[in-house]
Design a protein around this motif. Structure first.
Motif, short mmCIF file in Angstrom:
data_model
loop_
_atom_site.label_atom_id
_atom_site.label_comp_id
_atom_site.label_asym_id
_atom_site.label_seq_id
_atom_site.Cartn_x
_atom_site.Cartn_y
_atom_site.Cartn_z
N VAL A 380 2.05 4.44 8.82
CA VAL A 380 0.74 4.38 8.68
C VAL A 380 -0.06 5.82 8.58
N ASN A 386 -2.87 1.12 3.69
CA ASN A 386 -1.62 0.72 4.09
C ASN A 386 -1.18 -0.56 4.16
N SER A 434 -2.84 -5.55 4.07
CA SER A 434 -3.18 -4.23 3.80
C SER A 434 -4.33 -4.01 4.67
N ARG A 732 1.96 8.91 2.16
CA ARG A 732 1.13 7.88 1.61
C ARG A 732 0.14 8.01 0.82
#
Length: 734
Positions: A380, A386, A434, A732
């Motif tokens: 994360v 995320n 999410s 990410r």
């Protein structure tokens, strides 16, 4: 197996009752399924049904009337029957089973003979030499013991030698025998080996204990599952009522919507009626006014022509002309006005009927087991969206569907503040949770199904800074999961990452989730640079030979890594990046020609793109939905954007280290929304730009050296080939 209750003084009558005749067992025999019935009942049953079906579990058994006698006796049930008889015999007024007398005094029980005896018969019984060893149980014996005494059981006698107790076991024959049998029929030899029954019994007890250890865990699971099923049966009416209530609310809402629409349409018809009526009244009034003027003018002209003198005609002609011209130059609008108020169905009744047929459906679902549900928490990153993958699983270990409202997910930051979460179903039993955390540190994610916490909940969610790669793959070397000078990456049809290693001259396929190596294949060209995949999953690799223009090629490999063809365009001089279109055409950057080449599937040249504008084209990306080609130029420190006809649309970037500037832009990829992500080689970062080239943000600072080719994984990460870092880093993005 009997329970403690069955061994208690109060023997369960149900346990002593045959399920066929519903009376106490008479010579109880055990079927292969371990259920017990009277010998006589089984013999009668066998004459009526073949194969015989167990009345209790319905297991089929091939059993003749004669073979019933060969079934094993249930000694334990016999023991309980005897014990029940003794208990009853201890009561006053019970007759002796030998003399049938009812004289006073308590009765005793002969275990071997299985009869109740009065005092007189007991004395006589003891005088017979053959009966002197028989075990006599008195009322005092019963009162002194708790439950059924361990030695309270009939002795088993040999069917051939009726006065002899079965005290040996012939192992080759697997038969219980008496002492006489060991002399006559089972004398010790190669075919017979009678051994003491005690030793064999001890060994069999150990075997039974091992079987018990195997059965008990399963019994525990079945018992627990049965308890759940019984609970579900009790809950079923309540669940049905809840389902009916929910369905009623749903359809009442649909009916209310239809009713509201009906009222709206009826009201609109009334309003339209008034509006059209007023319009027609106005038009009618204007027409009547004009018609009156026209009639008067017409009548005046007729009268003048028929009855007036010439003098009068001359005098009035001018006035009549003026009036007629006035009427004709300002006529009333005779255009047809809306004059009908009708209702149109809009959605036809048949279509609506089909739609209503899809409104709501009934599902019979296996109840979800919160203890078996699982949550996969991926690395994360702060200030990024995320996703954690949640699986709802039933008690059989299979994915199962549940209503969205039955799942709750609560994420809290290190200060205990709630972080908003979104839940989205991705498939049967598969969900995405999410969230976008705003601070770093240890967060807690609690997930519940039907109000029950899933296994492992609450979970620790470690939120890291944005520039921390969520996964680093590789390290310098030539072994498995080791990399050497990775120059480019691509994502295959399975979502795995294909890494082009210039140093090891190979392509290595790695799992984008775990980083584990799945397979690799060696390359045929030299100094390979770029890689992409086509619509069939094949890999296309460019080979840039800096010393020989004649060896420039695009090598095509199957998904398994087998070379399927080699494309050697005559026009290709120094190949770098490559991109494949859906129809099989390809675009190859050629930095010696300072242009990009649009080629057919077979390598034939279609056109040059960017010639005279590009200086050192490196990596390319194509957005076919907008017919655009994006090219990074390391010499101009820009990204150029062309259409596939070769026309320059726009460019963005300049040399520098500020936001939106580049120092040798390298790899590039596009997100689903059309945003452009560009790797900045010397500034060691990833930057995101809007589809029009406007700077949006810095996605991450690349930790390893020399970010080259990049690609976006299906789960929203950006894979970066770090050339001098000998690794691939995943950051990410979404």
């Amino acid at each position: 197996m009997a329970s403690k209750k069955q061994e208690s003084a109060e023997v369960d009558e149900k346990f002593l009752t045959c399920a066929i005749c519903m009376l106490h067992f008479r010579d109880p025999r055990i079927l292969p399924c371990l259920h017990t019935f009277c010998k006589q009942c089984l013999q009668e049953w066998a004459t009526k049904q073949q194969p015989l079906e167990c009345p209790t579990c319905h297991k089929r058994v091939s059993l003749s009337e004669q073979s019933v006698g060969r079934l094993m006796s249930n000694y334990y049930v016999n023991k309980l029957l005897d014990f029940a008889a003794v208990k009853k015999g201890a009561e006053p007024g019970v007759p002796c089973q030998v003399c049938e007398g009812k004289e006073g005094g308590s009765r005793v029980w002969c275990v071997q003979c299985a009869v109740l005896l009065c005092e007189s018969c007991t004395n006589t019984h003891r005088k017979f030499p053959a009966m002197r060893g028989h075990q006599i149980v008195t009322k005092e014996n019963l009162e002194a013991s708790e439950g059924v005494p361990s030695n309270f059981q009939r002795k088993a006698f040999c069917p051939k030698h009726e006065q002899q107790v079965l005290s040996f076991y012939c192992e080759p024959c697997q038969t219980l025998v008496c002492v006489d049998c060991t002399v006559v029929d089972h004398r010790r030899s190669d075919q017979h080996n009678p051994v003491d029954i005690v030793a064999v019994a001890e060994r069999k007890k150990q075997d039974l204990q091992e079987l018990l250890l195997k059965v008990e865990p399963r019994e525990k699971v079945v018992r627990a599952t049965l308890s759940k099923v019984e609970t579900e049966i009790l809950e079923l009416p309540t669940m049905a009522e809840a389902a009916i209530e929910k369905a009623t609310e749903y359809f009442d809402e649909l009916i209310a919507l239809i009713q509201d629409r009906k009222e709206e349409v009826v009201k609109e018809i009334g309003s339209s009626l008034k509006r059209v009526g007023a319009c027609l009244d106005t038009q009618k009034e204007a027409m009547e006014f004009e018609l009156t003027g026209l009639i008067m003018a017409s009548e005046f002209c007729k009268q003048a022509l028929e009855h007036r003198s010439d003098v009068h005609v001359i005098e009035v002609e001018g006035q009549v002309r003026q009036r007629v011209e006035e009427l004709l130059t300002t006529p009333t609008d005779l255009t047809a006005r809306p004059s009908h108020v009708v209702f149109s169905e809009g959605t036809a009744v048949e279509e609506l009927r089909d739609a209503v047929g899809q409104a709501g459906f009934v599902q019979v679902k296996v109840k979800v087991d919160a203890s078996k549900c699982s949550l996969d928490i991926k690395p994360v990153v702060v200030e990024c969206r995320n996703v954690s993958l949640f699986s709802t699983i039933d008690r059989n270990g299979r994915l199962c569907s549940v209503p969205k409202d039955d799942i709750t997910a609560l994420l809290t930051d290190p200060l205990g503040r709630a972080v908003p979460t979104q839940l989205q179903q991705k498939g049967k039993g598969l969900w995405e949770i999410s969230y976008t955390p705003e601070v770093t540190g240890n967060h807690r994610l609690e997930v519940k199904v039907n109000g029950m916490s899933v296994a492992g909940s609450p979970y620790d969610v470690i939120v890291e800074i944005r520039d921390t790669p969520v996964l680093t793959i590789g390290g310098e070397g030539g072994g498995e999961v080791e990399l050497s000078c990775p120059s480019d990456v691509a994502v295959d049809m399975d979502g795995n990452i294909a890494v082009l290693e210039a140093g090891n001259r190979r392509v290595q396929i790695v799992d984008s989730m775990t980083g584990q190596s799945l397979r690799c294949f060696l390359l045929d060209g030299e100094d390979s640079f770029g890689i992409d995949t086509d619509s069939s999953g094949q890999f296309l690799v460019t080979s840039e030979n800096m010393f020989s223009a004649g060896k420039q090629a695009v090598f095509v490999y199957s998904k398994e890594g087998k070379l399927t063809r080699t494309v050697k365009p005559d026009c290709l001089q120094h190949a770098t990046g490559v991109a494949v279109l859906k129809d099989g055409r390809m675009v190859v950057a050629d930095n010696r020609q300072m242009s990009c080449l649009l080629l057919q599937h077979d390598g034939s040249h279609i056109r040059d793109i960017g010639k005279g504008q590009l200086q050192n084209p490196w990596f390319i990306a194509v957005d076919e939905s907008r017919d655009l080609l994006f090219v990074t130029d390391t010499a101009a420190h820009k990204v150029f954007v062309f259409d596939l006809e070769g026309k320059l649309k726009f460019s963005f970037g300049k040399f520098g280290e500020s936001d939106g500037e580049f120092n040798r832009p390298s790899g590039m990829t596009l997100d689903p929304a059309g945003s452009i992500i560009v790797a900045d080689l010397n500034n060691r970062r990833l930057q995101e730009f809007r589809p029009d080239g406007t700077y949006l943000r810095t996605v991450a600072a690349v930790q390893a050296g020399s970010p080259a080719g990049i690609a976006m994984t299906p789960d929203g990460h950006i894979a970066v080939a770090c050339f001098s870092g000998h690794c691939v880093e995943l950051y990410r993005y979404m």
